[in-house]
Design a protein around this motif. Structure first.
Motif, PDB file in Angstrom:
ATOM      1  N   SER A 172       0.836  -1.208   0.000  1.00 56.27           N
ATOM      2  CA  SER A 172       0.000   0.000   0.000  1.00 56.27           C
ATOM      3  C   SER A 172       0.865   1.250   0.000  1.00 56.27           C
TER       4      SER A 172
ATOM      5  N   HIS B 128       2.408   1.886  -3.308  1.00 56.49           N
ATOM      6  CA  HIS B 128       1.443   2.500  -4.235  1.00 56.49           C
ATOM      7  C   HIS B 128       1.210   3.963  -3.914  1.00 56.49           C
ATOM      8  N   GLU B 129       1.071   4.224  -2.592  1.00 55.39           N
ATOM      9  CA  GLU B 129       0.835   5.598  -2.134  1.00 55.39           C
ATOM     10  C   GLU B 129       1.950   6.516  -2.603  1.00 55.39           C
TER      11      GLU B 129
ATOM     12  N   THR C 180       2.042   6.927  -6.770  1.00 56.74           N
ATOM     13  CA  THR C 180       1.051   7.785  -7.465  1.00 56.74           C
ATOM     14  C   THR C 180       1.535   9.234  -7.567  1.00 56.74           C
TER      15      THR C 180
ATOM     16  N   ARG D  60      -7.209   3.480  -1.655  1.00 53.67           N
ATOM     17  CA  ARG D  60      -5.819   3.743  -1.275  1.00 53.67           C
ATOM     18  C   ARG D  60      -5.711   4.027   0.227  1.00 53.67           C
TER      19      ARG D  60
ATOM     20  N   SER E 250      -2.692   3.335   3.855  1.00 59.17           N
ATOM     21  CA  SER E 250      -1.670   2.462   4.418  1.00 59.17           C
ATOM     22  C   SER E 250      -2.177   1.670   5.626  1.00 59.17           C
TER      23      SER E 250
END
Ligand code: ADP
Length: 467
Positions: free
Chosen positions: A253, A256-257, A260, A427, A429
Motif C-alpha cells: 500500500s 502504491h501511495e 502515485t 488507497r 496504508s
C-alpha cells in the motif's frame, strides 16, 4: 545416558521406587525369616522346658528312675520325626537319643558348650551339621531343687523345610516387587510418551513457525495443559501469519501511495523539460500539480515517521494553549476544495465559540485531516460529510459523520489496529487511525467510531478543555 524428561523421571521416580521396593523386599524377607526361625526356637525351647520340669525332680542322673523317666519321655515323644532329643548326663555322655542311635560324643555341640557356662542354663545354635544339613539346636541344663545340674537336654531340628518356606516367601516378595517395577516402568513410559511426543511435536512446529511458515499447526493430541499450549501456539501462528500478511499489504500500500504522486511529478516535470516550451497556463497547472503531489508525498513520509516514533514510544508533543475550533476551521478550509472537486458535500456550521485546549497544534490538525480525509475517501459522490461540535463544561467533542460505505461489525473493533484495512480497494496504508488514536490518547482524549454498512460512519474525537 537418558536425557530430558525421561532421564529426570528415571532419576527422580524410577530409582526411588526401585530403592523402596528393594528395601521392602529385603525387610519383608528378613521379618519372615526371623519369624520362622524364632518360632522354631520357641517350639524347641518350650519342649525343653517340658522335659526339664520332669527331670529336675531327680537329684542325680545316676538314679535308675531318672534314666527310665528320660527314656520314657523320649520314646513317647510325639514329634520325634520333626526333632531329635538328646539327654546328656552330668559327665557329658549321651544317655538317651530319640533317633535310637548312640550319637558320636565328639560331634560339635556349640549350644551345649554355651549352655554349660550360661547363667540362664540355656543356649541356642543355628548352624550346619557335618552332613551339611542346616539345623537349629537348643540345650537346657536341668537343675534340681538344690541348684545342682542333673543333666542337659538338647533338641535339634532340621531347618531344610523352614528354609524352603523362607526362600519361597523371598521369591514371592521379589516377584511381586519386580511386577510392581514392571508396572511402574510400563505406566511411566506411557505417561512420559504422552508428554514427550506432543512436546516434540510442538518443538518441530515452533521451529517451522520460527522459519516463517505461519501455516504450520500443531495436531492437538490431548485435551490437557499441553493441548492448551498447542492451542495457544496455533493461535500465535495464525496471529503471526495475519500480522505478516498485514505487513506485506502495508508495504505494498505504501509503495502504491508513494508511486502515485511520484508518477504525477515525474510526468509533469518531463512535460516541462520537453523541447516545446509549455504555455503559461500549462506551466502553472504542471507546477501546481508538482507542488500538490510533493505535499502529498511529504504527508505520507510524515505519517510514516510518526508511525515509527509511535512504535518506539518517541512521539513528542509540543503542547500549547490553543482554540480547537480555529484549528478545525483551517483544516476544513483546506478540505473544502477537495470535497467540491470530488462532488461531495461538506457540511459545517462554524460556531461563534472558543474551545481552549492544551494541545500540539500540528498533531491535532493531523488527526482532523486524517478523519476528514477518511470520510471523503470512503464516501461516494453526492455523499454528505457533516462536522459538528459539542461543547460541555469540561469536554469538547468533534463529531465527523459521513454517508459512506461504513464498516462491517467484524472489522469495526480492528480499524484502529496498525496496518488494518477493512477496505482493500481504496488507497491507504492502514496506519492513519492507529496514529490518530495514539495522538488523542497522548492529549488525554479519545477517538470513538460507530459505523454501519451502507449507513455511514461517525467518528467522535473528545478532548478535555483547558482551565
Ligand atoms: P487507511 O489509510 O487505509 O484509511 P486508516 O487507519 O485511516 O487507514 O483506516 C483503517 C481502515 O478503517 C480503513 O482501511 C477503512 O477500511 C476503515 N475506515 C476508516 N474510516 C472510515 C470511514 N469514514 N468510512 C469507512 N471506512 C473507514
Amino acid at each position: 545416558m537418558v536425557k530430558g524428561i525421561t532421564g529426570r523421571w528415571v532419576l527422580n521416580t524410577l530409582c526411588v521406587i526401585v530403592a523402596i521396593i528393594l528395601f521392602a523386599v529385603v525387610a519383608l524377607s528378613f521379618i519372615v525369616s526371623t519369624y520362622f526361625y524364632s518360632s522354631v526356637e520357641q517350639n524347641l525351647s518350650g519342649r525343653s522346658v517340658e522335659l526339664s520340669n520332669i527331670l529336675s525332680e531327680f537329684n542325680s542322673d545316676s538314679d535308675v528312675a531318672f534314666s527310665s523317666a528320660a527314656r520314657d519321655y523320649v520314646e513317647n515323644f510325639p514329634e520325634k520325626e520333626q526333632m531329635e532329643i538328646t539327654v546328656i548326663n552330668s559327665s557329658g555322655l549321651i544317655l538317651v537319643n530319640s533317633t535310637g542311635f548312640t550319637q558320636d560324643t565328639s560331634i560339635s555341640m556349640p549350644d551345649y558348650d554355651a549352655a554349660k557356662t550360661s547363667s540362664a542354663s540355656y543356649a541356642k545354635w543355628v548352624g550346619r551339621l557335618p552332613s551339611g544339613e542346616k539345623v537349629t539346636a537348643v540345650t537346657r541344663m536341668v537343675k534340681n531343687s538344690e541348684g545342682d545340674t542333673v543333666c542337659a537336654i538338647r533338641y535339634v531340628t532340621s531347618m531344610s523345610e523352614i528354609d524352603k518356606v523362607v526362600i519361597g516367601a523371598i521369591i514371592v516378595f521379589s516377584l511381586v516387587g519386580l511386577l510392581i517395577i514392571a508396572f511402574v516402568v510400563f505406566s511411566g513410559t506411557y505417561f512420559i510418551r504422552s508428554i514427550v511426543r506432543p512436546v516434540q511435536n510442538i518443538t518441530d512446529t515452533a521451529k517451522k513457525i520460527a522459519q516463517g511458515d505461519f501455516n504450520a499447526q500443531i495436531d492437538k493430541m490431548y485435551d490437557d495443559e499441553i493441548g492448551d499450549l498447542s492451542d495457544s501456539i496455533n493461535d500465535m501462528a495464525r496471529a503471526l501469519g495475519a500480522a505478516d500478511r498485514m505487513k506485506n499489504d502495508f508495504i505494498s500500500s505504501v509503495s502504491h501511495e508513494l508511486r502515485t504522486p511520484l508518477t504525477a511529478i515525474k510526468g509533469w516535470a518531463e512535460t516541462m523539460q520537453g523541447s516545446d516550451v509549455p504555455d503559461k497556463e500549462t506551466f502553472d497547472k504542471g507546477m501546481g500539480i508538482i507542488v500538490k503531489e510533493s505535499a502529498r508525498l511529504t504527508g505520507i513520509v510524515e505519517e510514516l515517521l510518526d508511525f515509527s516514533r509511535m512504535q518506539n514510544n518517541q512521539m513528542m508533543l509540543m503542547k500549547e494553549k490553543l482554540d480547537v475550533i480555529a484549528e478545525l476551521d483551517e483544516v476544513i478550509y483546506m478540505m473544502r476544495d477537495r470535497a467540491q472537486n470530488e462532488g461531495k458535500h461538506l457540511l459545517y456550521d462554524q460556531p461563534e465559540i472558543v474551545a481552549p485546549v492544551m494541545a500540539d497544534r500540528n498533531k491535532l490538525k493531523q488527526v482532523f485531516i486524517n478523519i476528514i480525509d477518511n470520510a471523503l475517501k470512503y464516501t461516494p459522490q453526492e455523499g454528505v460529510i457533516g462536522i459538528q461540535l459539542v461543547l460541555s463544561d469540561e469536554l469538547i467533542k468533534v463529531v465527523v459523520t459521513d454517508t459512506g460505505c461504513g464498516i462491517a461489525p467484524d472489522d469495526l473493533p480492528r480499524v484502529k489496529d496498525k496496518f488494518f484495512k477493512a477496505n482493500q480497494s481504496v488507497r491507504g496504508s492502514g496506519i492513519g487511525l492507529a496514529i490518530a488514536d495514539e495522538i488523542m490518547a497522548l492529549h488525554g482524549g479519545t477517538l470513538d467510531i460507530e459505523s454501519g454498512i451502507g449507513v455511514g460512519t461517525t467518528v467522535t474525537l473528545t478532548l478535555p478543555l483547558a482551565e
